[in-house]
Structure formats: C-alpha cells, structure tokens
Design a protein around this motif. Structure first.
Motif, short mmCIF file in Angstrom:
data_model
loop_
_atom_site.label_atom_id
_atom_site.label_comp_id
_atom_site.label_asym_id
_atom_site.label_seq_id
_atom_site.Cartn_x
_atom_site.Cartn_y
_atom_site.Cartn_z
N SER A 298 -7.40 -7.17 -12.20
CA SER A 298 -6.66 -6.41 -11.20
C SER A 298 -5.38 -5.81 -11.77
O SER A 298 -4.86 -4.82 -11.23
CB SER A 298 -6.31 -7.28 -9.99
N ASP A 305 0.47 -0.01 -7.12
CA ASP A 305 1.37 -0.80 -6.29
C ASP A 305 2.53 0.03 -5.75
O ASP A 305 3.30 -0.45 -4.93
CB ASP A 305 1.90 -1.99 -7.08
N THR A 392 1.13 -1.90 -0.21
CA THR A 392 0.01 -2.71 -0.70
C THR A 392 0.59 -4.11 -0.90
O THR A 392 1.05 -4.45 -1.98
CB THR A 392 -0.52 -2.15 -2.03
N GLY A 395 -3.18 -9.73 -0.90
CA GLY A 395 -4.62 -9.90 -1.02
C GLY A 395 -5.22 -10.51 0.23
O GLY A 395 -6.40 -10.29 0.53
N THR A 398 -6.77 -7.97 2.50
CA THR A 398 -8.09 -7.52 2.08
C THR A 398 -9.15 -8.54 2.46
O THR A 398 -10.26 -8.18 2.90
CB THR A 398 -8.11 -7.25 0.57
N THR A 399 -8.83 -9.82 2.30
CA THR A 399 -9.77 -10.87 2.68
C THR A 399 -10.07 -10.80 4.17
O THR A 399 -11.21 -10.98 4.61
CB THR A 399 -9.20 -12.26 2.33
N THR A 403 -11.50 -3.05 3.24
CA THR A 403 -10.84 -1.79 2.89
C THR A 403 -11.00 -0.70 3.94
O THR A 403 -10.50 0.40 3.76
CB THR A 403 -11.39 -1.27 1.55
N ALA A 479 -3.22 -2.96 1.51
CA ALA A 479 -3.75 -3.49 0.25
C ALA A 479 -5.20 -3.06 0.05
O ALA A 479 -6.00 -3.03 0.99
CB ALA A 479 -3.65 -5.01 0.25
N SER A 480 -5.55 -2.71 -1.19
CA SER A 480 -6.90 -2.33 -1.63
C SER A 480 -7.34 -0.97 -1.12
O SER A 480 -8.53 -0.63 -1.22
CB SER A 480 -7.93 -3.39 -1.22
N GLN A 481 -6.41 -0.16 -0.60
CA GLN A 481 -6.79 1.16 -0.11
C GLN A 481 -6.14 2.30 -0.89
O GLN A 481 -6.29 3.46 -0.52
CB GLN A 481 -6.42 1.26 1.38
#
Length: 514
Positions: A298, A305, A392, A395, A398-399, A403, A479-481
C-alpha cells in the motif's frame, strides 16, 4: 494576500511548465443548431419507445438499413445501449452510432455521464476525428440541453490523461465533438457549468497523481496558487515558520522528519457576502507511516494521501469557474510523513493550535493530526457557518463500506441530508456512520487526547470533532477512493478527483444557490 513561494516549489514548474499543466484535454466540444461539413462519424441519441429511427434528410434506403440493423441488435433505446453501423447507406459518414438514452426525463446525470464516458472509449478505438452528436430525437428542449451537456461532460472526464512525466507520451484523444441541439445557448450554458467542474476534477487528479518527490507540500501549494489565482481566488500560503508561529504544532509535527516541512494553503472564493463555508482537506503529500512504517504494498499508493486536499482545491476551482454565488474558504494542511532523526516518535506529545495536547498513539494516524490544525485554523480565522473536512483517513472505513461509499460523520441532520443529496446527484455516494457514544475512545493517560482509538473510523471522526468545537461540522472519510488501478466509468486509471463533484454540489445546496 499572503503568498510564500519557496525555491523548492519552483522545481515543479520547471519539471512541468504551467501552460502544459493547465492543458488537460485535447478534445474540443461545440454546440450548434445544425451539422458541420467534414464530419466522419454520426452519433444519434435515441429515446426509448421509438418505432423507427430517422433524421431529416435521410432517404428511404438509409432509414430501412438503420432500422433493420437496430432490430437485429434488439436495440430499443434503453439507456446505455449502443449500436454501430459502418458505411451507412446514403450517408456521407464512415460510421453511424445509435446511443440509447432511455426515458430522457428520467435519465439521471451520473448515468448520462457514464454514457458519454463509454462513448469516448468506443470512439478512441476508431479513427474518428470529427463526430456529430445529434440530439434532435429528444423532443423536450430542457432534456435535450441537459442530457447533451451531461454526456459531453462524461466524454471530457474519461479523456483526461496524466502523461507529463513520460518522455514519449501516447497521443491523447483529440477529436472534435459537434453537438446538434435544439437550444444552443442553454446547452452551452449547462456544459460550461459542468466544464468548470471537470476542470476542478482534472486539477484534483493532477495533484493526486503527482509522485511524492514532485508533489511535496511547497509544490502542491504552488500548483494550487497558479491554477486558482487567475480565477479570482484569494490564495494564502503559510510556510513552515508561519505554521509554527501560529501555534500549529500538530500540523508541523507530522512533517518535522522530512526535508519538506509543513505548509498551510488557504483558498478563498468570495462569491457572496455570506458567512463563509469552510472546506478542509487532508494534504499529506506522501505517507510512509513514520516510525509506524507501512510495510505492505500500500505504500506505493501513498501519493494518494493528499487527495482530500486535492478535492478541496478542485472544488474551490470549480465554484470559482462557475462564478458561483457562494463564500467558500478551502483550507489544506500540507505535510510529508517521513522518517529521520527529527521525526516524531510513538508516544510523543504535540500541541495543536487550539492548545490541545495530543499523545501520538501511532505516527501512521497522521491525517487527523494535520486536519486538527486545519479545522482549528478555519474556525479561528474565518468564523465559518459550517466546516466540512474530507480525507483518506482510515482503513476501517474501507472495511466497513468498501469503495462505493464514503463514510460521513456528523451530529447535524441537515448537513447529513444535504451531503446525501449531493452524493446522489454526482454518484459520489455517502453513508452515515455513528459518532457515538464511544466513551473514552480517544482518552490519553499523559495528554488531553490521543490520535488512536477503536473502532478506527469513529476514533478518527471523534478526534476531528474536538477541533470543530461548537461549529456545525461534518467529516468525510474517502479512504480507498482516490486512485484506480485501471480505468472505470468516467475515470481513467490513476487519480479519480473523488470529492470534487460532491463538494461542489454540496456547497451550492447548503448555500441555497442550486
């Protein structure tokens, strides 16, 4: 206006000339009441329910061939359907493409944009250079303009390329799209508003895509200055010494281990005399995790970020480009989270601008540290009616949501509802997660608060809420987008510019200027 330029920031301009940075697209778009000579491809927008597809000037042979081909392909005008006919009989075009738009009155903007994006991908796989897009089968004038502008916007969004760092970049898409519409003025006006949004998205993508050694704090700030100032945005850049003088030890601490020290970017668009709306975006230009080092692959994506800060810059640019009647101030705390003998250590204590002391439970929870001072600065210096921050951040988000959705946190129902509406309008969807009660979630034994806690997404939000104090506030965890490994929908691979469209629409909704 206070502007601080460092010598380091000029290195970015040397690498990528400003004229080149501003040129995001090679395609051109025109609107007219009739076709133009030299067209090699014709695209016809077809609503559902038509028994025959035909345009004025088509002969019987052309009409018969086209409708026979559509019947064979089971084309009924449903949204997203597309049929291509090569060398259509009786027409001077190499290809004719029918594009289904469903019920025009019900077709939502995000779907229209995706139709445009898919069309651009198809066109880019051909040798087409001049394309006429004929919307005359959409009889309602309002739908005709609205859908033409949205589809053209989708073409633009997909055709962006980040290629400045390639010695021999591939040729960019360079077609001319000529729209035949019922109201040229209305279609052009709506497209211009969306093109301003696209320019904001492109700016955010550009900033997100910059590698860590190119898009460091001073370079990010300089880029923002060069792209925003010509639009009438008041840009202020605080350098490291000014950050320290203002007491923002939380922001400064994250960057103290890097040769690229902390900056604070303020971008103020005064489109009205109303109390300002504050947008605060996380601008961590690269995140190693500090001494809590990221040890997985990652870390290769950590130039992303800074995408929250990029979204704020892009949204301010979009609103300024639209000449929106809003008073909005964008604040972007900028850092680079690196390791050296001067870097903060786990267990250290920092003091934020509002005097709060913060125990560092993890040096990899740095985003909330810089946002803390960004939120405080916006509240203290601008007395905004509302603060929205975007980052962002975790994590854990995201979990929880993957996304497809950003997580939002707020105790203000009207902010949540208006943000959900903006998300639906732009397909940048949001989902509310609870703020509590999570008693003691960020308590510290040695300081006022600490920068870690569980559950993780909520701990980050509760931490940031502390610095908003009694100002209405909403937090967006995206986050993750920020980055895509491969192209999808309106996005090419790389930075998505996520958040620009969401924030642009939300500001106007909240300000009542939609």
């Amino acid at each position: 206006m206070t502007v601080m330029r460092s010598f380091a920031a000029l290195l970015l301009a040397a690498l990528m000339p400003l004229a080149a940075m501003a040129q995001y697209l090679e395609t051109t778009t025109h609107f007219a009441p009739r076709g133009m000579p030299g067209t090699d491809s014709l695209v016809v927008l077809v609503p559902e329910g038509l028994s025959d597809v035909s345009l004025p000037g088509w002969g019987a042979e052309t009409t018969a061939q086209v409708n026979r081909a559509l019947q064979a392909a089971e084309f009924d005008g449903s949204a997203r359907q597309r049929v291509e006919i090569l060398a259509p009989a009786g027409l001077p075009y190499e290809r004719l493409i029918t594009l289904g738009v469903g019920n025009p009155g019900e077709l939502e903007r995000p779907v229209a944009e995706e139709i445009g994006a898919a069309l651009s991908v198809h066109i880019n796989g051909t040798r087409a250079k001049v394309i006429e897009l004929n919307a005359s089968l959409i009889s309602d004038a309002g739908d005709n303009s609205r859908l033409s502008a949205a589809i053209a916007h989708g073409v633009d969004l997909r055709n962006y390329r980040f290629d400045q760092l390639k010695s021999q970049p591939d040729a960019r898409p360079a077609q001319t799209y000529h729209w035949v519409v019922s109201s040229v003025g209305d279609a052009q006006r709506q497209y211009n508003m969306l093109r301003a949004v696209a320019e904001g998205v492109f700016t955010a993508r550009e900033l997100t895509n910059l590698p860590g050694s190119n898009g460091y704090p001073a370079a990010f700030a300089e880029y923002a200055l060069q792209t925003l100032a010509p639009l009438g945005v008041e840009v202020t850049i605080l350098g490291p010494e000014e950050v320290l003088e203002a007491g923002m030890g939380s922001l400064y601490g994250v960057s103290q281990g890097s040769q690229h020290k902390a900056h604070l970017l303020i971008a103020h668009w005064r489109g009205s005399d109303d109390q300002p709306i504050a947008l605060v975006g996380k601008g961590n230009t690269f995140d190693t995790g500090g001494y809590d080092l990221k040890t997985t692959s990652s870390i290769l994506l950590m130039q992303g970020d800074k995408s929250g800060g990029a979204a704020v810059v892009g949204a301010v640019k979009a609103l300024a480009g639209q000449q929106a009647a809003v008073n909005v101030v964008g604040v972007v705390p900028l850092s680079q989270n690196s390791i050296s003998g001067e870097a903060i250590l786990p267990g250290d204590v920092l003091r934020a601008g509002d005097g709060t002391t913060i125990e560092i439970g993890s040096t990899d929870a740095e985003g909330r540290l810089i946002l803390a001072d960004g939120i405080w600065y916006a509240r203290d210096r601008y007395n905004p009616s509302v603060i929205v921050d975007i980052a962002t951040l975790t994590g854990a988000k995201t979990t929880a949501l993957g996304t497809d959705y950003s997580a939002i946190f707020s105790d203000y129902p009207e902010l949540v509802d208006s943000m959900k509406l903006a998300g639906q309008m732009t397909d940048e969807l949001v989902w509310q997660l609870p703020l509590g009660p999570y008693r003691g979630i960020i308590d510290s034994r040695i300081a006022d608060i600490q920068n870690t806690g569980s559950p993780g997404a909520q701990a980050g939000a509760v931490f940031l809420q502390h610095f908003a104090a009694d100002t209405p506030w909403l937090h967006i965890d995206m986050a993750s987008q920020a980055l895509l490994s491969s192209a999808r929908g309106i996005h090419p691979a790389g930075g998505t510019g996520h958040g620009v469209r969401l924030l642009t629409e939300w500001v106007k909704i909240y300000a009542g200027v939609q």
